[in-house]
Write an enzyme that holds these catalytic residues in place. Sequence first.
Site, short mmCIF file in Angstrom:
data_model
loop_
_atom_site.label_atom_id
_atom_site.label_comp_id
_atom_site.label_asym_id
_atom_site.label_seq_id
_atom_site.Cartn_x
_atom_site.Cartn_y
_atom_site.Cartn_z
N ALA A 11 96.48 26.22 31.63
CA ALA A 11 95.44 26.21 30.60
C ALA A 11 96.10 26.38 29.24
O ALA A 11 96.68 27.43 28.96
CB ALA A 11 94.43 27.32 30.85
N LYS A 106 100.56 38.10 24.66
CA LYS A 106 100.78 39.53 24.43
C LYS A 106 99.52 40.22 23.90
O LYS A 106 99.26 41.38 24.23
CB LYS A 106 101.95 39.77 23.48
CG LYS A 106 101.79 39.26 22.06
CD LYS A 106 102.36 37.89 21.90
CE LYS A 106 102.31 37.36 20.47
NZ LYS A 106 102.87 35.99 20.37
N GLU A 130 106.20 37.83 31.67
CA GLU A 130 107.54 37.90 31.09
C GLU A 130 107.59 37.28 29.70
O GLU A 130 108.27 37.78 28.80
CB GLU A 130 108.54 37.20 32.01
CG GLU A 130 109.98 37.30 31.55
CD GLU A 130 110.49 38.73 31.59
OE1 GLU A 130 110.71 39.29 30.49
OE2 GLU A 130 110.64 39.29 32.68
N VAL A 133 106.70 39.12 25.77
CA VAL A 133 107.56 39.94 24.92
C VAL A 133 108.96 39.35 24.92
O VAL A 133 109.56 39.17 25.98
CB VAL A 133 107.63 41.41 25.42
CG1 VAL A 133 108.52 42.24 24.49
CG2 VAL A 133 106.24 42.02 25.51
N GLY A 135 110.14 36.33 24.12
CA GLY A 135 110.42 34.93 24.42
C GLY A 135 111.21 34.79 25.70
O GLY A 135 110.76 35.16 26.78
N ASP A 202 101.80 41.88 15.58
CA ASP A 202 102.41 41.21 16.72
C ASP A 202 103.42 42.12 17.40
O ASP A 202 103.45 42.23 18.64
CB ASP A 202 103.08 39.92 16.25
CG ASP A 202 103.85 39.21 17.35
OD1 ASP A 202 103.20 38.54 18.17
OD2 ASP A 202 105.09 39.34 17.39
N LYS A 206 103.44 43.88 21.37
CA LYS A 206 104.58 43.83 22.29
C LYS A 206 105.07 45.24 22.63
O LYS A 206 105.41 45.52 23.79
CB LYS A 206 105.69 42.99 21.68
CG LYS A 206 105.30 41.54 21.49
CD LYS A 206 106.31 40.78 20.64
CE LYS A 206 105.88 39.34 20.42
NZ LYS A 206 106.80 38.62 19.51
#
Length: 428
Positions: A11, A106, A130, A133, A135, A202, A206
């Site tokens: 999605a 995140k 995974e 946080v 990349g 952001d 994280k």
Amino acid sequence: MSKSSLKIAIAGLGTVGGGTVQLLHDQAQLLAARAGRPLTLVGAAALEKPTGLPLDGVPFFTDARVMARDCDYDVLVELIGGAGGIALDVVRTALERGRSVVTANKAMIAHHGTELAQIAEAKGGTIGFEASVGGGIPIIKSLREGLAANRVTKVMGILNGTCNYILTTMRESGRDFADVLAEAQKLGYAEADPTFDIDGIDTAHKLAILVSLAFSAPIDLDGVSCEGIRHVSALDIRYADELGYRIKLLGVAAQTDTGIEARVYPAMVPLSFPLAHVSGPFNAIVTEGDFVGRTVLEGRGAGARPTASAVVADLMDLALGRTIPTFGVPVAALKAQPAAASGAHRSAYYIRLMVKDQPGVFADIAAALRDEQVSMEQVIQRGRAPEETVPVVMTVHETVESSMLRAVERLKALGSVADLQLIRIENL
């Protein structure tokens, strides 16, 4: 090789979604060999079908909610983004159906992770995040599995590539924040509305996730204090260089005697520490465990290919039958802890004052610090400009934050002080 494929519905087909579709296609043979079975796309959803992606023969949906409800899949990959809305709807639907979920979202995990983990446990699914946080940096797997034998005492890092790019460019070019931000927006490193990045939100999302994994606590975004980089100037960055530091936006969390301390803030990082040398859009994360000691992971923190790599790493775990509780332990074993009192935090500080160049100013500054038991370490003042303000830069020894903040208010009240900037010096 087993003939039963892992059936995947995806999605969101934007930057990361498109990268994931491309990776699954380009690396199909490698993935199948390593997983022992094929990883097969059985559904894809976006508002419009993109061109240029290998989606031939894959059922396409313009409503991700319909796909989540009706498609026959083993795992739903959510790459729409946003804390709520359709992203949350499709994840809940998949989990309620007993399916697993992989996401790079995140914000959703930071706001709803504990609730979603409860649904997954009750219905027999699992959640992989995974890619949420760091990349392509495998920090989630490190905390959930690689460091499972350790009591983690601290986790900290550069978690936002946009801010790191801005601060790196300011240092390299000598230009100020607003100019570099505008350039970052033109180059695509910063959003048109950069608030989430430059105000630290952001990074806070994280860090809240890392806190839960590191300290086996429920997600608590409200427990993360947050400060961004808008106030960092080129002048501060020049002085940081002179003093032997780099300014970085950090997310820092530590287990203390009074609870969990979780903070996002710009900090002076000593050149002797690995994080000082992480430049441009890269991320890096440091963990400290009681048996393993300090570990450092560095890599690209965003972008289609690194993030898709992390998404597919979670899919590989599912294909191989490897599952683990969402936050490393069952939800019932997560133990809420209080947020450590912020005023008790101890740190050294950098202070830059813009002051009127007149007799007695330095004595007033020294008195304001003395009255709050703040001790100066070093002072830089050069030149004279009787008709203008001049910078006075100092570092102070480690002190209690509440005392430092009271001293700052005293300094701001001085008629000779026109401006003041305070930046923590990270104790490492």
